[in-house]
Design a protein around this motif. Structure first.
Motif, PDB file in Angstrom:
ATOM      1  N   VAL A 455       0.838  -1.208   0.000  1.00 33.73           N
ATOM      2  CA  VAL A 455       0.000   0.000   0.000  1.00 33.73           C
ATOM      3  C   VAL A 455       0.868   1.253   0.000  1.00 33.73           C
ATOM      4  CG1 VAL A 455      -1.682   1.309   1.352  1.00 33.73           C
ATOM      5  CG2 VAL A 455      -1.949  -1.166   1.078  1.00 33.73           C
ATOM      6  N   SER A 456       1.973   1.220   0.734  1.00 23.74           N
ATOM      7  CA  SER A 456       2.893   2.354   0.729  1.00 23.74           C
ATOM      8  C   SER A 456       3.511   2.556  -0.650  1.00 23.74           C
ATOM      9  CB  SER A 456       3.990   2.130   1.774  1.00 23.74           C
ATOM     10  OG  SER A 456       4.927   3.173   1.757  1.00 23.74           O
ATOM     11  N   GLN A 457       3.802   1.466  -1.343  1.00 21.57           N
ATOM     12  CA  GLN A 457       4.337   1.578  -2.695  1.00 21.57           C
ATOM     13  C   GLN A 457       3.307   2.172  -3.654  1.00 21.57           C
ATOM     14  OE1 GLN A 457       5.637  -2.176  -4.274  1.00 21.57           O
ATOM     15  NE2 GLN A 457       5.870  -1.389  -6.360  1.00 21.57           N
ATOM     16  N   ALA A 458       2.050   1.763  -3.512  1.00 20.67           N
ATOM     17  CA  ALA A 458       1.001   2.293  -4.387  1.00 20.67           C
ATOM     18  C   ALA A 458       0.689   3.751  -4.105  1.00 20.67           C
ATOM     19  CB  ALA A 458      -0.267   1.462  -4.232  1.00 20.67           C
ATOM     20  N   ALA A 459       1.032   4.249  -2.915  1.00 23.49           N
ATOM     21  CA  ALA A 459       0.739   5.640  -2.566  1.00 23.49           C
ATOM     22  C   ALA A 459       1.783   6.617  -3.074  1.00 23.49           C
ATOM     23  CB  ALA A 459       0.606   5.776  -1.043  1.00 23.49           C
ATOM     24  N   TYR A 460       2.847   6.156  -3.712  1.00 26.13           N
ATOM     25  CA  TYR A 460       3.891   7.078  -4.175  1.00 26.13           C
ATOM     26  C   TYR A 460       3.399   8.074  -5.226  1.00 26.13           C
ATOM     27  CZ  TYR A 460       8.055   8.931  -6.344  1.00 26.13           C
ATOM     28  OH  TYR A 460       8.995   9.796  -6.852  1.00 26.13           O
ATOM     29  N   PRO A 461       2.500   7.713  -6.165  1.00 23.84           N
ATOM     30  CA  PRO A 461       2.037   8.743  -7.120  1.00 23.84           C
ATOM     31  C   PRO A 461       1.458   9.981  -6.475  1.00 23.84           C
ATOM     32  CG  PRO A 461       1.437   6.570  -7.909  1.00 23.84           C
ATOM     33  CD  PRO A 461       2.001   6.386  -6.534  1.00 23.84           C
ATOM     34  N   LEU A 462       0.958   9.864  -5.236  1.00 21.83           N
ATOM     35  CA  LEU A 462       0.449  11.049  -4.552  1.00 21.83           C
ATOM     36  C   LEU A 462       1.576  12.005  -4.153  1.00 21.83           C
ATOM     37  CD1 LEU A 462      -2.172   9.312  -2.219  1.00 21.83           C
ATOM     38  CD2 LEU A 462      -2.566  10.400  -4.454  1.00 21.83           C
ATOM     39  N   LEU A 463       2.782  11.472  -3.957  1.00 24.90           N
ATOM     40  CA  LEU A 463       3.929  12.296  -3.579  1.00 24.90           C
ATOM     41  C   LEU A 463       4.874  12.567  -4.745  1.00 24.90           C
ATOM     42  CD1 LEU A 463       4.810  10.458  -0.229  1.00 24.90           C
ATOM     43  CD2 LEU A 463       3.364  12.493  -0.526  1.00 24.90           C
ATOM     44  N   LYS A 464       4.553  12.034  -5.907  1.00 23.12           N
ATOM     45  CA  LYS A 464       5.463  12.137  -7.040  1.00 23.12           C
ATOM     46  C   LYS A 464       5.678  13.576  -7.467  1.00 23.12           C
ATOM     47  CE  LYS A 464       3.811  10.997 -10.965  1.00 23.12           C
ATOM     48  NZ  LYS A 464       3.237  10.202 -12.084  1.00 23.12           N
ATOM     49  N   GLY A 465       4.641  14.381  -7.445  1.00 24.06           N
ATOM     50  CA  GLY A 465       4.778  15.774  -7.897  1.00 24.06           C
ATOM     51  C   GLY A 465       5.737  16.569  -7.029  1.00 24.06           C
ATOM     52  N   ARG A 466       5.634  16.410  -5.719  1.00 21.52           N
ATOM     53  CA  ARG A 466       6.508  17.177  -4.820  1.00 21.52           C
ATOM     54  C   ARG A 466       7.947  16.689  -4.867  1.00 21.52           C
ATOM     55  NH1 ARG A 466       2.783  17.795   0.687  1.00 21.52           N
ATOM     56  NH2 ARG A 466       1.019  18.907  -0.314  1.00 21.52           N
ATOM     57  N   ILE A 467       8.120  15.385  -4.935  1.00 21.15           N
ATOM     58  CA  ILE A 467       9.483  14.857  -4.944  1.00 21.15           C
ATOM     59  C   ILE A 467      10.195  15.197  -6.248  1.00 21.15           C
ATOM     60  CG2 ILE A 467      10.826  12.718  -4.905  1.00 21.15           C
ATOM     61  CD1 ILE A 467       8.819  11.579  -2.983  1.00 21.15           C
ATOM     62  N   SER A 468       9.460  15.152  -7.371  1.00 18.08           N
ATOM     63  CA  SER A 468      10.093  15.470  -8.654  1.00 18.08           C
ATOM     64  C   SER A 468      10.531  16.922  -8.735  1.00 18.08           C
ATOM     65  CB  SER A 468       9.127  15.150  -9.790  1.00 18.08           C
ATOM     66  OG  SER A 468       7.938  15.923  -9.662  1.00 18.08           O
ATOM     67  N   LYS A 469       9.890  17.815  -7.968  1.00 21.61           N
ATOM     68  CA  LYS A 469      10.324  19.216  -7.953  1.00 21.61           C
ATOM     69  C   LYS A 469      11.599  19.410  -7.141  1.00 21.61           C
ATOM     70  CE  LYS A 469       5.656  21.121  -8.510  1.00 21.61           C
ATOM     71  NZ  LYS A 469       4.593  21.957  -7.888  1.00 21.61           N
ATOM     72  N   LEU A 470      11.819  18.551  -6.168  1.00 18.37           N
ATOM     73  CA  LEU A 470      12.996  18.695  -5.313  1.00 18.37           C
ATOM     74  C   LEU A 470      14.201  17.919  -5.819  1.00 18.37           C
ATOM     75  CD1 LEU A 470      11.254  18.366  -1.820  1.00 18.37           C
ATOM     76  CD2 LEU A 470      11.954  20.473  -2.983  1.00 18.37           C
TER      77      LEU A 470
END
Length: 635
Positions: A455-470
């Motif tokens: 479930v934690s692996q599937a939740a990464y798209p929710l954080l993808k936008g912020r991490i890709s900016k950093l």
């Protein structure tokens, strides 16, 4: 290009999602717990590593070959249906192998005091000690009490049952002489003198004893008998009888040994040309190991064609309908199906009794659920739309994808990273549940822990936008690999049943972020039409190769050093690569590729924009050439 109105895209995506959900749920209900089953059967860690490594190696070689053959002969649907049925049937064969060592037993629970224990077959109480054999006592008051120890000694020496009661009354004289030879004192209450007894009954009892005991000993001569009456030769007579008994027994034992050796030689001659006969020569551990290895190999041969064949058919069907971009949603259903399978199975099996369906242990419930869910996916597989496009992937197969990856230094670094991730991931997949079991975790704790990681692996798209900016994709790759090293190091310090859950939260980075960075690298390397082939180089071939090597080496490390040092050594190796990876990425030459999607869009533009698009193309080609030249100088 308009989409074909005759094709129902929503129905296709629903069927694809249901199929991937059920197939992933079936695999997750058994595969994470397979090493626990092998441990319960009595296999050593090295044997377990060899079995799992062989499984990954077969998947590495047979998955692309079976997909190519099913496409060549246009037999994708029979391959998918046959894979579901045959894999479920072959997996159930593992339940019929008897375990060598039982690590989980309902009947023998903490009974180490030496008292009575319950029979495993339910037949009552089995005593821990056996009462010694005692001779029956005589009830006749006229029978003297002295012969009792003499009969006991002779019985122990000759290994024969005691004389009957009437023979004991007739042989009082011989027994008294033997008592005198063994220094037993006659009580003063005996009213009959010993001399009178000797005159009245010379008692040829001792000479007749070999006949009573069925011994091939000739009768003693009269001289020896008369001498025994005057000189107390009862001891000599008993010694002669014992020596004759020992000689006859030695002869019989030698004859039996010669017959057994001849039988063994005949059996060995027959086993040289028979494989199953050669298994009989091995001990129980190696017999079980080879039987399980053959069965798991056959099982993987049946199961590995499923994923590649179904993916190729679905993707080509959606690509024919101009909806291939929507095929990515099926990956979410795979992760959710795996989470439901491993979590639900762990909860269900933990509530079952130790023995189910007769004499099967409750670990067999994983196999039954795997077969049941696999058969439940058959109706979906029967209606699954599978299209065959023979023109596709002619020029861009796996060989072309390997060439593209080989020409890119950053892609090679990504391949090396996924290979190392496969090695470390196989260590976690194979032996994490062993570590949790040693610290008191039940299957409920194991299932929920693995489900939380998915479930934690599937939740990464929710954080993808912020991490890709950093972070750039290269740095995200380093962070994901470092998170995996931290997880392995944490698993070596488990202390309780729920201790593994905090580390599973890092799967959002160690799996989700890492594979997102790999996907970005695939898009940078791949050309038009080769995206899926390049992605499979990373996600299947490199990963399975690393998993195979990690399983082989991990089993031997556990056998030699233990589980704790396995996780610590894996963490140190992965962390060392995390230190070297940024330096290698910095020294690798940068290659700028032309955006082919923008170039294709330029062909459909107006004539007024043709000059601007041609100017853009010339600038892109100039920048590409200058960067490649600078990269070569640096290299």
């Amino acid at each position: 290009m308009k989409r074909n109105s005759q094709i129902n895209i929503q129905r296709t995506l629903a069927l694809a999602g249901a199929f991937h959900f059920l197939s992933s749920c079936a695999r997750a209900s058994l595969l994470p717990f397979l090493t626990l089953f092998l441990r319960q059967q009595g296999l050593s860690p090295s044997m377990t590593g060899v079995v799992m490594g062989t499984k990954h190696l077969i998947a590495l070689l047979w998955s692309p070959a079976s997909s190519l053959l099913s496409k060549h002969y246009n037999q994708r649907r029979p391959v998918v249906v046959g894979s579901l049925v045959c894999s479920a049937s072959v997996a159930l064969l593992l339940l019929f192998f008897p375990p060598v060592e039982v690590h989980e037993n309902c009947h023998f629970t903490s009974d180490l005091s030496g008292g009575p224990t319950q029979s495993p077959t339910g037949g009552g109480v089995v005593k821990s000690s056996v009462a010694p054999h005692t001779l029956p006592r005589t009830t006749d008051s006229q029978t003297p009490a002295q012969p009792a120890p003499v009969l006991t000694n002779e019985t122990a020496l000759l290994g024969k049952p005691p004389l009957p009661k009437d023979n004991a009354n007739r042989s009082q004289t011989g027994m008294i002489k033997t008592v005198a030879a063994h220094s037993f004192m006659v009580p003063p209450s005996a009213s009959v003198p010993a001399k009178t007894l000797a005159d009245t009954q010379p008692a040829p009892v001792l000479t007749n004893e070999p006949a009573l005991y069925d011994l091939d000993i000739p009768p003693l001569s009269d001289d020896i008998t008369n001498k025994s009456q005057t000189d107390g030769g009862g001891a000599i007579e008993s010694g002669v009888a014992l020596s004759s008994v020992s000689k006859s027994r030695n002869k019989r034992s030698e004859i039996k040994m010669e017959e057994e050796e001849e039988g063994r030689r005949e059996e060995d001659d027959q086993r040289r040309f028979d494989f199953l006969g050669s298994l009989k020569v091995m001990d129980a551990h190696h017999q079980l190991f080879f039987l399980i290895l053959i069965t798991v190999s056959l099982w993987e041969l049946m199961a590995s064609p499923l994923e590649w064949t179904a993916d190729d058919g679905l993707y080509e069907y959606l690509d024919f309908a101009d909806a291939s971009d929507r095929y990515r949603i099926t990956s979410i259903w795979k992760i959710l199906g795996a989470a439901c399978g491993v979590g639900g199975t762990g909860l269900l099996v933990s509530r079952l009794p130790c023995l189910i369906a007769g004499n099967f242990p409750r670990m067999a419930a994983h196999f039954f659920l795997y077969a049941a869910i696999g058969f439940a996916a058959l109706p979906v597989a029967a209606y699954l739309p599978l299209h065959l496009n023979k023109k596709r992937d002619r020029g861009f197969g796996l060989l072309k994808a390997l060439q593209l990856v080989h020409n890119s230094p950053h892609a090679l670094l990504c391949v090396a990273t996924t290979f190392l991730v496969g090695c470390a991931g196989s260590v976690v997949d194979n032996f994490l549940l062993w570590q949790m079991q040693d610290h008191g975790s039940s299957e409920m704790h194991m299932g929920l822990s693995l489900a939380l990681a998915l479930v934690s692996q599937a939740a990464y798209p929710l954080l993808k936008g912020r991490i890709s900016k950093l972070l750039t994709p290269g740095k995200v790759l380093v962070v994901g690999t470092a998170s995996l090293a931290v997880q392995c190091f944490y698993f070596s310090f488990l202390w309780g049943p729920w201790a593994a859950i905090p580390a599973q939260m890092l799967s959002c980075l160690s799996s989700g972020a890492l594979w997102w960075a790999v996907k970005i690298q695939c898009e940078e390397v791949a050309t038009s039409g080769s995206e899926r082939s390049v992605r499979r180089i990373f996600s299947s071939l490199s990963l399975n190769l690393g998993s195979s090597l990690g399983s082989f080496s991990g089993g031997f490390v556990v056998q030699r050093f233990g589980l704790t040092w396995l996780f610590r050594g894996t963490a140190m190796c992965v962390m060392l690569w995390c230190v070297c990876l940024p330096l290698l990425q910095f020294k690798a030459p940068q290659q700028c590729r032309i955006n082919y999607s923008r170039l294709l869009a330029a062909n459909g533009s107006d004539a007024s924009d043709s000059e601007s698009e041609s100017d853009w193309l010339e600038k892109a080609m100039e920048e590409n050439g200058s960067k490649n030249n600078s990269g070569r100088k640096i290299h």
